[in-house]
Design a protein around this motif. Structure first.
Motif, PDB file in Angstrom:
ATOM      1  N   LYS A   1      -1.461  -1.807  -8.850  1.00 43.84           N
ATOM      2  CA  LYS A   1      -2.749  -2.039  -8.197  1.00 43.84           C
ATOM      3  C   LYS A   1      -3.025  -3.535  -8.052  1.00 43.84           C
ATOM      4  CE  LYS A   1      -5.007   2.281  -9.572  1.00 43.84           C
ATOM      5  NZ  LYS A   1      -6.156   2.891 -10.288  1.00 43.84           N
ATOM      6  N   THR A   2      -2.581  -4.317  -9.048  1.00 47.54           N
ATOM      7  CA  THR A   2      -2.768  -5.761  -8.982  1.00 47.54           C
ATOM      8  C   THR A   2      -1.904  -6.362  -7.883  1.00 47.54           C
ATOM      9  OG1 THR A   2      -3.141  -5.761 -11.377  1.00 47.54           O
ATOM     10  CG2 THR A   2      -2.743  -7.894 -10.335  1.00 47.54           C
ATOM     11  N   VAL A   3      -0.665  -5.863  -7.769  1.00 47.86           N
ATOM     12  CA  VAL A   3       0.233  -6.334  -6.704  1.00 47.86           C
ATOM     13  C   VAL A   3      -0.382  -6.044  -5.341  1.00 47.86           C
ATOM     14  CG1 VAL A   3       2.514  -6.077  -5.661  1.00 47.86           C
ATOM     15  CG2 VAL A   3       2.269  -5.984  -8.149  1.00 47.86           C
ATOM     16  N   LEU A   4      -0.897  -4.832  -5.165  1.00 50.60           N
ATOM     17  CA  LEU A   4      -1.523  -4.450  -3.898  1.00 50.60           C
ATOM     18  C   LEU A   4      -2.740  -5.320  -3.620  1.00 50.60           C
ATOM     19  CD1 LEU A   4      -1.737  -2.461  -1.506  1.00 50.60           C
ATOM     20  CD2 LEU A   4      -3.154  -1.008  -2.969  1.00 50.60           C
TER      21      LEU A   4
ATOM     22  N   GLY B   1       6.136 -14.502  -1.091  1.00 48.20           N
ATOM     23  CA  GLY B   1       6.616 -13.384  -0.277  1.00 48.20           C
ATOM     24  C   GLY B   1       5.864 -13.277   1.030  1.00 48.20           C
ATOM     25  N   LEU B   2       4.539 -13.424   0.976  1.00 46.42           N
ATOM     26  CA  LEU B   2       3.727 -13.351   2.194  1.00 46.42           C
ATOM     27  C   LEU B   2       4.051 -14.517   3.118  1.00 46.42           C
ATOM     28  CD1 LEU B   2       0.213 -12.333   0.819  1.00 46.42           C
ATOM     29  CD2 LEU B   2       1.717 -10.946   2.257  1.00 46.42           C
ATOM     30  N   ALA B   3       4.272 -15.704   2.551  1.00 45.36           N
ATOM     31  CA  ALA B   3       4.592 -16.873   3.368  1.00 45.36           C
ATOM     32  C   ALA B   3       5.888 -16.645   4.143  1.00 45.36           C
ATOM     33  CB  ALA B   3       4.706 -18.119   2.494  1.00 45.36           C
ATOM     34  N   ALA B   4       6.863 -16.006   3.488  1.00 46.27           N
ATOM     35  CA  ALA B   4       8.135 -15.718   4.164  1.00 46.27           C
ATOM     36  C   ALA B   4       7.924 -14.744   5.320  1.00 46.27           C
ATOM     37  CB  ALA B   4       9.135 -15.149   3.158  1.00 46.27           C
ATOM     38  N   VAL B   5       7.071 -13.750   5.088  1.00 45.61           N
ATOM     39  CA  VAL B   5       6.777 -12.774   6.150  1.00 45.61           C
ATOM     40  C   VAL B   5       6.051 -13.445   7.307  1.00 45.61           C
ATOM     41  CG1 VAL B   5       5.443 -10.704   6.719  1.00 45.61           C
ATOM     42  CG2 VAL B   5       6.724 -10.809   4.575  1.00 45.61           C
ATOM     43  N   PHE B   6       5.071 -14.294   6.989  1.00 43.86           N
ATOM     44  CA  PHE B   6       4.299 -14.973   8.030  1.00 43.86           C
ATOM     45  C   PHE B   6       5.186 -15.914   8.855  1.00 43.86           C
ATOM     46  CE2 PHE B   6       0.153 -14.607   5.384  1.00 43.86           C
ATOM     47  CZ  PHE B   6       0.059 -13.275   5.755  1.00 43.86           C
TER      48      PHE B   6
ATOM     49  N   ALA C   1      -1.621  -8.717  -2.341  1.00 46.84           N
ATOM     50  CA  ALA C   1      -1.009  -8.615  -1.015  1.00 46.84           C
ATOM     51  C   ALA C   1      -2.049  -8.435   0.080  1.00 46.84           C
ATOM     52  CB  ALA C   1      -0.016  -7.452  -0.988  1.00 46.84           C
ATOM     53  N   LEU C   2      -3.175  -7.784  -0.234  1.00 46.00           N
ATOM     54  CA  LEU C   2      -4.194  -7.527   0.782  1.00 46.00           C
ATOM     55  C   LEU C   2      -5.383  -8.470   0.681  1.00 46.00           C
ATOM     56  CD1 LEU C   2      -4.263  -3.606   0.846  1.00 46.00           C
ATOM     57  CD2 LEU C   2      -3.069  -5.178   2.378  1.00 46.00           C
ATOM     58  N   PHE C   3      -5.580  -9.074  -0.481  1.00 47.04           N
ATOM     59  CA  PHE C   3      -6.741  -9.948  -0.674  1.00 47.04           C
ATOM     60  C   PHE C   3      -6.528 -11.333  -0.083  1.00 47.04           C
ATOM     61  CE2 PHE C   3      -8.991 -13.113  -3.283  1.00 47.04           C
ATOM     62  CZ  PHE C   3     -10.303 -12.702  -3.083  1.00 47.04           C
TER      63      PHE C   3
ATOM     64  N   GLY D   1      -4.094 -17.941  -4.172  1.00 41.97           N
ATOM     65  CA  GLY D   1      -3.597 -16.914  -5.079  1.00 41.97           C
ATOM     66  C   GLY D   1      -3.805 -17.275  -6.536  1.00 41.97           C
ATOM     67  N   ALA D   2      -3.592 -18.551  -6.876  1.00 40.15           N
ATOM     68  CA  ALA D   2      -3.770 -18.993  -8.261  1.00 40.15           C
ATOM     69  C   ALA D   2      -5.233 -18.984  -8.674  1.00 40.15           C
ATOM     70  CB  ALA D   2      -3.184 -20.385  -8.440  1.00 40.15           C
ATOM     71  N   LEU D   3      -6.138 -19.145  -7.709  1.00 44.32           N
ATOM     72  CA  LEU D   3      -7.568 -19.191  -8.031  1.00 44.32           C
ATOM     73  C   LEU D   3      -8.084 -17.854  -8.557  1.00 44.32           C
ATOM     74  CD1 LEU D   3      -9.123 -21.223  -5.075  1.00 44.32           C
ATOM     75  CD2 LEU D   3      -9.032 -21.887  -7.480  1.00 44.32           C
TER      76      LEU D   3
END
Length: 212
Positions: free
Chosen positions: A129-132, A61-66, A135-137, A157-159
Motif C-alpha cells: 500500500k505504501t508503494v502504491l 523508477g517514475l523518472a525513468a518511465v517519464f 507511485a500515485l501521490f 518523495g523524501a518530504l
C-alpha cells in the motif's frame, strides 16, 4: 527543483495524512508502551528511513518511465489527483468508525534498538500500500519541463516520510499519555479525519484549478 509552493503543499498533504491514527502510529506506540521510549524512537527512525528509501526508489523508477513516455506525466497527474480525492473521501467516510475505535498497543517482544530500526525499515519497504501510495501521490506535483523531473520526484518523495517523523517521535515519547488522550478525545479524532480528508480533496482540485 520544485517550487516552494509545491514543497509546502506536499508537506501539508503529508501532515494531513499523518493526522489520523493509523498502522504506523500503532506500531510506534506498541514499541514505546511495550518496551521503552527509546524503542519507540528507534521504530520511528526505522519507519522514516524505510519511507525515504522507498520514496527514492519510487522516484527513480517514475523518472525513468517519464523519460521514455512524456505523456505519462500528464496522465498520472490525473490518476494521482483522483487517488488523492479517493483517499480524502475514504478518510471522511471512515471518520466516524475510526473515532469510535479504541486504540490499544500490541504486545511486542523486546528487541535491540538496531533490530527495531531494521524492522521499521522492512515494515515500510514491504508494505504494498505504501508503494502504491508513492507511485500515485508524487506524479500530480511534478511540473513537466520545470527542471529535472528526477530531482523533483526525489525531493518531493523524501518530504512525505520526513513530515511523518515528528508526529511519530511525539507518539514514541508520550506513549501511554497519547493512547489515553486519543481514546478520550473521540470528537477530536473525528475532526482530524474530516480535516485531513478535506485537505487532500482540496489539494487535488487545486492542482488543476489553481485556486490558491
Amino acid at each position: 527543483m520544485p517550487e516552494i509552493s509545491t514543497i509546502l503543499t506536499v508537506m501539508f498533504a503529508g501532515l494531513a495524512l499523518s493526522a489520523t491514527p493509523g498502522p504506523s502510529m500503532l506500531y510506534v506506540l506498541s514499541r514505546s508502551v511495550g518496551q521503552s521510549r527509546a524503542a519507540g524512537l528507534a521504530s520511528a527512525i526505522g519507519l522514516g528511513l524505510g519511507g525515504v528509501i522507498l520514496a527514492v526508489a519510487t522516484a527513480l523508477g517514475l523518472a525513468a518511465v517519464f523519460a521514455q513516455f512524456d505523456w505519462m506525466v500528464v496522465a498520472l497527474r490525473y490518476v494521482g489527483s483522483a487517488y488523492l480525492i479517493w483517499l480524502g473521501v475514504g478518510m471522511i467516510r471512515g471518520a466516524q468508525a475510526s473515532a469510535n475505535l479504541t486504540l490499544a498497543p500490541h504486545r511486542v517482544v523486546p528487541k535491540s534498538f538496531s533490530a527495531i530500526v531494521w524492522q521499521g525499515i522492512l515494515v515500510e519497504l514491504l508494505n504494498p500500500k505504501t508503494v502504491l501510495f508513492f507511485a500515485l501521490f508524487l506524479p500530480p506535483f511534478v511540473q513537466a519541463g520545470d527542471g529535472s523531473v528526477q530531482l523533483q520526484l526525489l525531493v518531493l518523495g523524501a518530504l512525505v516520510p520526513l513530515t511523518a517523523i515528528p508526529s511519530d517521535i511525539v507518539v514514541a515519547y508520550m506513549g501511554g499519555t497519547i493512547t489515553k488522550a486519543i481514546n478520550c478525545n473521540r470528537a477530536a479524532r473525528l475532526c482530524m479525519a474530516w480535516f485531513g480528508g478535506l485537505v487532500l480533496i482540496g489539494i487535488a482540485f487545486n492542482l488543476h484549478l489553481h485556486l490558491i
